[in-house]
Motif scaffolding. Sequence first.
Motif, PDB file in Angstrom:
ATOM      1  N   MET A 173       0.837  -1.192   0.000  1.00  0.00           N
ATOM      2  CA  MET A 173       0.000   0.000   0.000  1.00  0.00           C
ATOM      3  C   MET A 173       0.878   1.251   0.000  1.00  0.00           C
ATOM      4  O   MET A 173       2.005   1.234   0.477  1.00  0.00           O
ATOM      5  CB  MET A 173      -0.913   0.004   1.227  1.00  0.00           C
ATOM      6  CG  MET A 173      -1.970  -1.105   1.221  1.00  0.00           C
ATOM      7  SD  MET A 173      -3.105  -0.929   2.597  1.00  0.00           S
ATOM      8  CE  MET A 173      -2.014  -1.323   3.974  1.00  0.00           C
ATOM      9  N   GLU A 174       0.306   2.318  -0.516  1.00  0.00           N
ATOM     10  CA  GLU A 174       1.040   3.575  -0.587  1.00  0.00           C
ATOM     11  C   GLU A 174       1.419   4.068   0.812  1.00  0.00           C
ATOM     12  O   GLU A 174       0.627   4.008   1.753  1.00  0.00           O
ATOM     13  CB  GLU A 174       0.171   4.629  -1.266  1.00  0.00           C
ATOM     14  CG  GLU A 174       0.816   6.007  -1.348  1.00  0.00           C
ATOM     15  CD  GLU A 174      -0.136   7.050  -1.886  1.00  0.00           C
ATOM     16  OE1 GLU A 174       0.284   8.208  -2.045  1.00  0.00           O
ATOM     17  OE2 GLU A 174      -1.313   6.693  -2.144  1.00  0.00           O
ATOM     18  N   VAL A 175       2.655   4.582   0.948  1.00  0.00           N
ATOM     19  CA  VAL A 175       3.102   5.164   2.204  1.00  0.00           C
ATOM     20  C   VAL A 175       2.547   6.581   2.313  1.00  0.00           C
ATOM     21  O   VAL A 175       2.797   7.426   1.448  1.00  0.00           O
ATOM     22  CB  VAL A 175       4.640   5.193   2.288  1.00  0.00           C
ATOM     23  CG1 VAL A 175       5.097   5.973   3.520  1.00  0.00           C
ATOM     24  CG2 VAL A 175       5.201   3.780   2.322  1.00  0.00           C
ATOM     25  N   THR A 176       1.786   6.840   3.357  1.00  0.00           N
ATOM     26  CA  THR A 176       1.205   8.166   3.560  1.00  0.00           C
ATOM     27  C   THR A 176       1.756   8.873   4.794  1.00  0.00           C
ATOM     28  O   THR A 176       1.642  10.091   4.910  1.00  0.00           O
ATOM     29  CB  THR A 176      -0.327   8.073   3.715  1.00  0.00           C
ATOM     30  OG1 THR A 176      -0.638   7.244   4.856  1.00  0.00           O
ATOM     31  CG2 THR A 176      -0.959   7.475   2.460  1.00  0.00           C
ATOM     32  N   THR A 177       2.351   8.092   5.716  1.00  0.00           N
ATOM     33  CA  THR A 177       2.832   8.650   6.981  1.00  0.00           C
ATOM     34  C   THR A 177       4.276   8.226   7.205  1.00  0.00           C
ATOM     35  O   THR A 177       4.623   7.058   7.000  1.00  0.00           O
ATOM     36  CB  THR A 177       1.971   8.156   8.161  1.00  0.00           C
ATOM     37  OG1 THR A 177       0.592   8.408   7.879  1.00  0.00           O
ATOM     38  CG2 THR A 177       2.364   8.848   9.451  1.00  0.00           C
ATOM     39  N   ILE A 178       5.108   9.160   7.644  1.00  0.00           N
ATOM     40  CA  ILE A 178       6.522   8.866   7.901  1.00  0.00           C
ATOM     41  C   ILE A 178       6.862   9.271   9.322  1.00  0.00           C
ATOM     42  O   ILE A 178       6.632  10.417   9.732  1.00  0.00           O
ATOM     43  CB  ILE A 178       7.431   9.604   6.914  1.00  0.00           C
ATOM     44  CG1 ILE A 178       7.097   9.186   5.480  1.00  0.00           C
ATOM     45  CG2 ILE A 178       8.904   9.319   7.217  1.00  0.00           C
ATOM     46  CD1 ILE A 178       7.836   9.960   4.427  1.00  0.00           C
ATOM     47  N   GLY A 179       7.394   8.308  10.063  1.00  0.00           N
ATOM     48  CA  GLY A 179       7.855   8.573  11.411  1.00  0.00           C
ATOM     49  C   GLY A 179       9.363   8.770  11.427  1.00  0.00           C
ATOM     50  O   GLY A 179      10.099   8.021  10.788  1.00  0.00           O
ATOM     51  N   PHE A 180       9.803   9.787  12.132  1.00  0.00           N
ATOM     52  CA  PHE A 180      11.224  10.082  12.275  1.00  0.00           C
ATOM     53  C   PHE A 180      11.642   9.907  13.730  1.00  0.00           C
ATOM     54  O   PHE A 180      10.980  10.420  14.638  1.00  0.00           O
ATOM     55  CB  PHE A 180      11.542  11.529  11.884  1.00  0.00           C
ATOM     56  CG  PHE A 180      11.606  11.780  10.411  1.00  0.00           C
ATOM     57  CD1 PHE A 180      12.821  11.768   9.736  1.00  0.00           C
ATOM     58  CD2 PHE A 180      10.442  12.056   9.692  1.00  0.00           C
ATOM     59  CE1 PHE A 180      12.877  12.020   8.376  1.00  0.00           C
ATOM     60  CE2 PHE A 180      10.492  12.317   8.330  1.00  0.00           C
ATOM     61  CZ  PHE A 180      11.714  12.295   7.666  1.00  0.00           C
ATOM     62  N   ASP A 181      12.744   9.208  13.952  1.00  0.00           N
ATOM     63  CA  ASP A 181      13.422   9.265  15.237  1.00  0.00           C
ATOM     64  C   ASP A 181      14.111  10.626  15.322  1.00  0.00           C
ATOM     65  O   ASP A 181      14.272  11.312  14.302  1.00  0.00           O
ATOM     66  CB  ASP A 181      14.438   8.125  15.328  1.00  0.00           C
ATOM     67  CG  ASP A 181      15.307   8.215  16.564  1.00  0.00           C
ATOM     68  OD1 ASP A 181      14.752   8.335  17.681  1.00  0.00           O
ATOM     69  OD2 ASP A 181      16.548   8.190  16.423  1.00  0.00           O
ATOM     70  N   ALA A 182      14.547  11.023  16.519  1.00  0.00           N
ATOM     71  CA  ALA A 182      15.185  12.336  16.683  1.00  0.00           C
ATOM     72  C   ALA A 182      16.686  12.216  16.929  1.00  0.00           C
ATOM     73  O   ALA A 182      17.498  12.516  16.055  1.00  0.00           O
ATOM     74  CB  ALA A 182      14.514  13.100  17.811  1.00  0.00           C
ATOM     75  N   ASP A 183      17.074  11.747  18.121  1.00  0.00           N
ATOM     76  CA  ASP A 183      18.488  11.690  18.492  1.00  0.00           C
ATOM     77  C   ASP A 183      19.277  10.773  17.568  1.00  0.00           C
ATOM     78  O   ASP A 183      18.936   9.597  17.384  1.00  0.00           O
ATOM     79  CB  ASP A 183      18.636  11.202  19.938  1.00  0.00           C
ATOM     80  CG  ASP A 183      18.112  12.198  20.943  1.00  0.00           C
ATOM     81  OD1 ASP A 183      18.007  13.396  20.598  1.00  0.00           O
ATOM     82  OD2 ASP A 183      17.808  11.793  22.084  1.00  0.00           O
ATOM     83  N   ASP A 184      20.343  11.329  16.984  1.00  0.00           N
ATOM     84  CA  ASP A 184      21.261  10.614  16.090  1.00  0.00           C
ATOM     85  C   ASP A 184      20.603  10.184  14.786  1.00  0.00           C
ATOM     86  O   ASP A 184      21.199   9.423  14.013  1.00  0.00           O
ATOM     87  CB  ASP A 184      21.912   9.413  16.792  1.00  0.00           C
ATOM     88  CG  ASP A 184      22.835   9.860  17.914  1.00  0.00           C
ATOM     89  OD1 ASP A 184      23.668  10.738  17.655  1.00  0.00           O
ATOM     90  OD2 ASP A 184      22.707   9.355  19.041  1.00  0.00           O
TER      91      ASP A 184
ATOM     92  N   ALA B 233      -0.414   1.756  10.698  1.00  0.00           N
ATOM     93  CA  ALA B 233       0.963   1.298  10.503  1.00  0.00           C
ATOM     94  C   ALA B 233       1.184   0.697   9.124  1.00  0.00           C
ATOM     95  O   ALA B 233       2.290   0.783   8.573  1.00  0.00           O
ATOM     96  CB  ALA B 233       1.332   0.276  11.582  1.00  0.00           C
ATOM     97  N   GLY B 234       0.172   0.097   8.542  1.00  0.00           N
ATOM     98  CA  GLY B 234       0.328  -0.539   7.242  1.00  0.00           C
ATOM     99  C   GLY B 234       0.701   0.425   6.133  1.00  0.00           C
ATOM    100  O   GLY B 234       1.280   0.019   5.117  1.00  0.00           O
ATOM    101  N   ARG B 235       0.397   1.706   6.326  1.00  0.00           N
ATOM    102  CA  ARG B 235       0.712   2.716   5.319  1.00  0.00           C
ATOM    103  C   ARG B 235       1.747   3.713   5.851  1.00  0.00           C
ATOM    104  O   ARG B 235       1.842   4.839   5.379  1.00  0.00           O
ATOM    105  CB  ARG B 235      -0.559   3.450   4.898  1.00  0.00           C
ATOM    106  CG  ARG B 235      -1.628   2.525   4.350  1.00  0.00           C
ATOM    107  CD  ARG B 235      -2.829   3.273   3.816  1.00  0.00           C
ATOM    108  NE  ARG B 235      -2.499   4.019   2.599  1.00  0.00           N
ATOM    109  CZ  ARG B 235      -3.396   4.744   1.926  1.00  0.00           C
ATOM    110  NH1 ARG B 235      -4.640   4.834   2.352  1.00  0.00           N
ATOM    111  NH2 ARG B 235      -3.045   5.390   0.834  1.00  0.00           N
ATOM    112  N   ALA B 236       2.527   3.248   6.828  1.00  0.00           N
ATOM    113  CA  ALA B 236       3.518   4.126   7.467  1.00  0.00           C
ATOM    114  C   ALA B 236       4.923   3.586   7.294  1.00  0.00           C
ATOM    115  O   ALA B 236       5.143   2.394   7.047  1.00  0.00           O
ATOM    116  CB  ALA B 236       3.198   4.286   8.954  1.00  0.00           C
TER     117      ALA B 236
END
Length: 231
Positions: free
Chosen positions: A1-12, A167-170
């Motif tokens: 499925m198309e990725v619509t959401t992106i999670g970013f870590d912060a430190d490093d 989560a399936g599209r993240a």
Amino acid sequence: MEVTTIGFDADDTLWQNETFFRITQDRFAGLLADHADPDHLMERLLAAERRNLGHYGFGIKGFVLSMIETAIEVTDGRVPATVIAKLLEDGREMLRHPVDLLEGAEDAVRALAQSHTLVLITKGDLLDQERKLAESGLGDLFDGIEIVSDKTPDTYLRAFSAHGDGAGRALMVGNSMKSDVLPALAAGAWGVFCPSEMEWALERAQAPEDAPRFRRIATLSELPPLVADLG
């Protein structure tokens, strides 16, 4: 499925962090040089950090408390008050350190913010993480901020449901295989590993090379074209 959401870590992942811990560890070793050799001291400190995570969580404050505990242990309770004072000051210096964005971080976040829902998902001390995000200049680009005590599959299921299409599209990107990649994959998201120059021993884990949704990049500059390829 198309990725619509992106999670970013912060430190490093977005900015330098582990470098400052290593500098402080070197100072710590110098202060305790008469009581323990550096390798043994670092082993004792790592053991203290591991057992204290459940009490203090992740971040600078727990690190400083673990250093103080280790200093008390290796000196049999005779550590000078001046050493404790220096460790506390080193911790305050870490909390004041300017934010130094990593290569490609700002451009990647700004580019992806135009087309995707962005969520910052990071562990650590609340006040410190809020300070760094504000100083980074990237805060307004995120649609959601999650400062959590730990990262588990449930963490990602909840975050990507609250701030996206599930989560399936993240996709989750970060420098920790243990915290950013493996639990995100377990939640059904894509997991993208972007290694940092320095890795904390407690964040190491085996790469899931055969996982269909696992990817690896060298810098965040590679993330926008990777996301475009995924659709």
